[in-house]
Scaffold this motif. Sequence first.
Motif, PDB file in Angstrom:
ATOM      1  N   THR A  61       0.849  -1.187   0.000  1.00 51.90           N
ATOM      2  CA  THR A  61       0.000   0.000   0.000  1.00 51.90           C
ATOM      3  C   THR A  61       0.883   1.236   0.000  1.00 51.90           C
ATOM      4  OG1 THR A  61      -1.526  -1.350   1.272  1.00 51.90           O
ATOM      5  CG2 THR A  61      -2.109   0.947   1.034  1.00 51.90           C
ATOM      6  N   GLN A  66       7.329   6.401  -3.659  1.00 56.00           N
ATOM      7  CA  GLN A  66       7.132   7.096  -2.377  1.00 56.00           C
ATOM      8  C   GLN A  66       8.279   6.809  -1.407  1.00 56.00           C
ATOM      9  OE1 GLN A  66       2.925   5.548  -1.828  1.00 56.00           O
ATOM     10  NE2 GLN A  66       2.704   7.559  -0.896  1.00 56.00           N
TER      11      GLN A  66
ATOM     12  N   GLY C  30      -1.553   9.819   2.386  1.00 56.85           N
ATOM     13  CA  GLY C  30      -1.008   8.569   2.919  1.00 56.85           C
ATOM     14  C   GLY C  30      -1.270   7.387   2.004  1.00 56.85           C
ATOM     15  N   GLY C  31      -2.300   7.490   1.206  1.00 62.28           N
ATOM     16  CA  GLY C  31      -2.578   6.448   0.215  1.00 62.28           C
ATOM     17  C   GLY C  31      -3.233   5.205   0.757  1.00 62.28           C
ATOM     18  N   GLN C  32      -3.612   5.192   2.024  1.00 67.40           N
ATOM     19  CA  GLN C  32      -4.072   3.929   2.610  1.00 67.40           C
ATOM     20  C   GLN C  32      -5.461   3.521   2.133  1.00 67.40           C
ATOM     21  OE1 GLN C  32      -1.639   2.001   4.635  1.00 67.40           O
ATOM     22  NE2 GLN C  32      -0.792   3.454   3.169  1.00 67.40           N
ATOM     23  N   ILE C  35      -4.532   4.001  -2.596  1.00 71.60           N
ATOM     24  CA  ILE C  35      -3.737   3.004  -3.326  1.00 71.60           C
ATOM     25  C   ILE C  35      -4.530   1.705  -3.527  1.00 71.60           C
ATOM     26  CG2 ILE C  35      -1.640   1.579  -3.226  1.00 71.60           C
ATOM     27  CD1 ILE C  35      -0.148   4.079  -2.280  1.00 71.60           C
TER      28      ILE C  35
END
Lengths: 161, 788, 264
Positions: A61, A66, C30-32, C35
Amino acid sequence: MPTVTMTVNGKQVSGEVEPRTLLVEFLREGLGLTGTHVGCDTSQCGCCVVHVDGRSVKACTMLAVQAEGAEVTTIEGLAADGSLHPLQQAFHENHGLQCGFCTPGMIMSSLELLQRNPDPSEAEVREWLEGNLCRCTGYHNIVKSVLAAAAAMRGAARAAE
Amino acid sequence: MVEKGIGAAVPRKEDHRFITGRGRYTDDINLPGQTHAVFVRSPHAHARIRSIAKEGALAVPGVIAVFTGADAQADGLGGLICGWMVKSKDGSDMKAAPHPVLAVDRVRYVGDPVAVVIAETLQQARDGAEALEIDYEELPAVAAVDAAHDGPLVHDEVPNNLIYDWELGDAAAVDEAFARAARVVTQEHIQNRLVPNALEPRAAIGVYDTGTEEFTLYLTSQNPHVHRLVMSAFVAVAPEHKLRVVAPDVGGGFGSKIFIYNEECVVTWASRKIGGRPVKWREERSEAFLCDAHGRDHVTKAELALDEDGNFLALRVTTKANLGAYMSTFSSAVPTYLYATLLAGQYKTPAIHANVKAYYTNTTPVDAYRGAGRPEASFLLETLIDKAARELGMDPAELRRKNFIPKDAFPYQTPVALTYDTGDYEATLDRALELADYEGFPARKAEAAKRGKLRGIGLSCYIEACGIAPSQVAISLGAGVGLWESARIRCTHTGKVQVLTGAHSHGQGHETTFSQLVAERLGVPYEDVEVIHGDTASTPIGMGTYGSRSLAVGGEAIMKACDKIIAKGAKIAAHLLEASEADIEFEAGVYRVKGTDKQKTIQEVIFTAYVPASYPEGVEPGMDESAFFDPPNFTYPAGTYVCEVEVDPDTGTVAIEKFVAVDDFGRVINPMVVEGQVHGGLAQGIGQALLEGAVYDETGQLLTGSYMDYCMPRADDLPSFEVHTSPGTPTATNSMGVKGCGEAGAIGAPAAVINALTDAIGQRVEMPATPERIWRAVRASAMPQAAE
Amino acid sequence: MYNFTYHRPRTLAEVAQLLSANEDAKLLAGGQTFIPTLKQRLAQPSDLVDLSGIAELKGIREEGGGLTIGATTTHAEVAGSELVRRLLPALADLAESIGDPQVRNLGTLGGSISNNDPAADYPAGLVGLGATVRTSKREIGAEDFFTGMFETALEEDEIVTAVHFPKPEKAAYAKFPNPASRYAIVGVFVARTGGGVRVAVTGAAPCVFRATELENALAADFSPAALDGVSVPADGLNEDIHASAEYRAHLVKVMAKRAVAAAG
C-alpha cells in the motif's frame, strides 16, 4: 520511467520503475527480496510489512516512488551479522510459525511494537497485531514469541548497561 | 531414548528459512522467459456466453495469447473430475456434470474462468484481460441450498439440481426407536459456508520443455502426485510420466490446496501452446474468495430420541449440502462418508439414520475444508445434546457421561459403519472439567452478572476419523484412488539419512517430526536426517496431506522403510561381526551380538553397504529402502473442549474468557508441534462459530469477497488456549500409536463456543454468532438479565 | 493499477499548478485508501501529486487554546503526540482507533477527511469538536465540509492544509468496529463545549451527522443516564450484511453512553 533510489537493508539500491509499481513489487521482483509476501489485495493481511524509515508499513500500500531516499528494512535485513534477531529466535523457540507465510510480516510488525513498548502486555501484543493475519497458529504462539522476545531484549538491554 | 526423538518438543528445523525470509513459495519462483497469466472470470452467477472477441485483448501491447474454453476443447483438453463416486439410495450414480477448465457456452458461478490472457508482464496481462470482450446473456441463478431443489437448473441434465440423495444407517430401527421414545429433541441449524483463506494465495507456473517434451508445474499443492494423476488421466494435459509437479514451500492449505483446479491445468497446457515459455499465475485474494473451494454449507434437521432416563435411543438426521456450481475433487465424500459416519460421536446411540441430499447451486464449488464433514457432524451432535440437557434439566456433562461408549467396550462398532479402536471419553471429559474449573462456574457467572455481563460455559466432546484411509474400505465406498502412503529411506555413505515422503508439509512441521521418528527408530542423530517432499521427480508416489493422515499413514510408511533398513543392516552386521543373523540385536543405532560387547554402529553398517569390501553373500549393496503403508482402520482422535464466554448484552459482543482443550491423540511425537496444530484448529473453529461466513445475495453475487467483509479471526479476537494432550489411548492401527491432530480444533471448537453462548443468553443463535444476532437473541430472550 | 505520472512537489503553489495543468490529476496523501482503490482499477488518474514533500502541511501545534494539525500529519503522529494527549486526549484516542498500526503510520488526517468514507473515524471527531477545515482557499466549518457519502465541500483544485480543533470541556470517542474491516459500524464522538453539547455519529449513515436527540438530552444532564429514555431513529441509517439500521440505531445510543461515561 522514473528511477528510484533507496537504502534497503543497509545497501543503496536504485532501479527504474513504472510509477504504479508498489514497494512490495520493487522489493520482490526488482531486488529479489522474496521474504516480503503478498497475501491480500485490500491492505489487511500484513504479510508485506516492512520498515520504512523506522516505521512499519504495508509494502503493498505504498508506491516504490514514495520510498525515494528512504531507509527500508525487510525480513532479510533483520539478522545482523548472521545472528538471529531476538524476535526471530523467539519465533523459532516458541513455535510462533507454521507455514511461514505470515511470519516475515508478523516479525516486522512486532519489531516496531517492541521499539515503542519494550514491555507490552499480552493484550497490547494482540491489539498491535490487528493488521497481521495468521491462519495457522491461532496467534497463541505468535503472542508468546513476541512476549518472549520482549523479555530477551529487555534482558539484553539491562546486561548492556 | 534418543535425544530429539519421539516425545521431545524439538523446535522446528524448517523454521530458519522462514524467519529469515528465505522460504521458497511458488510466487517466489521466477523462471527465465516467464510470461504472466490473468484469468478472465464470469461476473455473473449464471449466464450464457454469447460470444468472445479476442481482438481487443490481442491488440494490447505485450499480450502474447488469449485462450478460451473452445481452444482448450479443440486441443483435446478434458475436464476436471470428482474422484469419489457416491450413489443415491436408489442405486443410481451421482450426477457429476462436466467441468471444463475454461467455461464453454455457460458460466455457472461468479469467478468461473472463461479465458486466460498471457502477456509479457502482469500489468499487460491485466490490461489484456480488461480489453477482452465477452458478451453474456444473464440467466436466473440459485445460490442457497434451500432454494436449489426448485431453482433454475445449474446443469440442464441434472433435474432439481440434485446430485445425489444418499443415506446411511437403519431407517426402520430408528423409526422404531422414535416410536417408543419418552422424549424427542429436535433442532434445525445451518452450517455456515466458510472460505479457507490459507494466507498464501494459490499460484502456478507451467513450463513445457520443447526439447524433452516434458512439462513441469510449480504449484501450491498439498498433494503433488494427486495433481499429476488427475491432470494426466482426466484432463489430459500431459502423460503422467512426462509431467513433473513441484509443490515447494506452501503457505497453508486447510484442504483448499488438495483440489485440482482449472488454473494449474490451463497454465501448464498454455506453456506448450505458446512455444514453451513458462506461464506464471498467482491469484489475487479477491480471486481466492471466488475460486478456491469453500467449505461446509449445510442445512440440517436433527432429531434425538431419548428414554425417560436420558439414554439416547436413536438419531435421525436430514441434511442438504451445497456443493456449488461444479463437483470439486473430493466434494462428494465430504457430506457423506466424512460426515454421516461420525454421527455416533462418543456415544452408544444404538440406531442412527442419515439422509443427505447434495445440490448444485450457482456458487463457488464446495469441498473439504479443515475437518471436512466431521465438524458438521460434531456440531450437530454436541449442540443437539446440549439442547436435550436443557430440556431434561440435566447437566450437559452428566448427560454425555451417561451415554458415552464405556472404555471397556472397544473395539466398538457404531451403527454408522465405523469401528472405533480405542478411547477413554470419561478420562478426557473429567480432565477438561477439572482444568476448566467447571465446578466453580456458577460463582463466575454470578460475578459477571454483577458487572452486567452474561457468562456461559459450554462443552463439546468431539470425535473424528483420521488417518485417511484404509484403501479397500475407501474404494468400496466410492473412492477412485487408494489412500495408502509411501516413504523411501535413502542412506548415504557417511551415514546421513534422507527421508523421501509422499506426504506434503505446508505448516505441519513434517521436516521436524519425521526426523524425530527416524532418529528414534534408526538411532541416528536428529541432525543427520533430512526430509524431502513435494516433488514428483524425487519423491515416491504419494497421496499427500489431508485428513490428519501424514503421521498416522505417511509416518508409518517411514517406520516400515526404517525397519527394512534395520533388517538389511542386520545381515551386514552379522557378516561383519561373524555371528549368526539370529544373534544380532539392534538398539539405539547399534547392532550387537547378543550377550557380548561385539558391535557395529548403523553408520558403519551403512558405509559397508556402499563400500562392500567384506559383504554377505546374496545381499545387494546399498542402503535405500521403500515402503508403502495402507492402514487397517481409521484412527479416532477424540477429546473434550470447554469454552467459557462473556456476552455484553448492550452490544451483543462476545469475549472468550477461557478455552480448555483436552485431546486424545494417542502417542504424541512432538508436543510443541501438536499443540500448535490444535491452536490453529481452534482459531478456525472459533472463527466459524463467531466470525466467519460466506454470504451470497439472491443473484449469486458473493457479498463477502474480501477481508473487508469476510471476518478472519485476528489476534485480539482470540484468547490464549489451554491445550492438553493426555491422557491418551494409543491406537494399534500403526506402530507409533499416533492418531492425528491437524483437524481436531476445527472439529470440536464450534459446538463448544455455541454451547457456551447458548448457556449465556438462553437460546442458540446461528453461526457465525455475530454481535447483531446475539443482541437480537438477548433482546428476545426472557432471561431476567436482558429485561431492560 | 493504471499507469500515471508521479509528482512530488515541494510547495502548495506547485500543487496548484499541477492540478490546474492536469485535469485528471489526483492528490496522494497517505494512500491507505487511495492506493487500494487504484489497485482495483477503480480510479484512473493521469497524474498523482504526492503531498508528502510539502513541509507546511505537516505538524501539530497549539493555537488559541486548541490544536491545529497539518493535513499530512499521520494518525500515528496524532495518536502519539504529547500535545494532543494533553489538550485533546479524545482525539488521540480516535486516531489510535483508526485501522491498524501500519495504516496509522501512513494514513493522514487530510487524506481521511477529503475522502469522507462514511465509516471513517475522523469525520466524527471534526464534527463533534466543531473543528474548522483550512484549505488552500478558505476555511470551512466541519459540518459544512462533509456534504455526503464520499463527498466534501472541496472544489476540484482545492486541498486541505490543516484542521483546527477548539478545546472542549470534555470529550470522548466510542467506536463499535466492523469485525471484519475494523472500520466503524458506529462511532460516536461526544463533546461538551462552551457552545453546548455536540454528538457526532459516523458509520451509521451515508455521512457523518449530529444526533440532536442525544445532544438535547445531554445538554440538560451530561451523564450516561440522561440518554436512557432517548431513542435514536433508524430511518435513513445504513443497512448491510454487518448491521441492520435498527441495530445501528441502538448502537448509536450505546456508544454515546459509553463516550459520555469515558468523557467523565
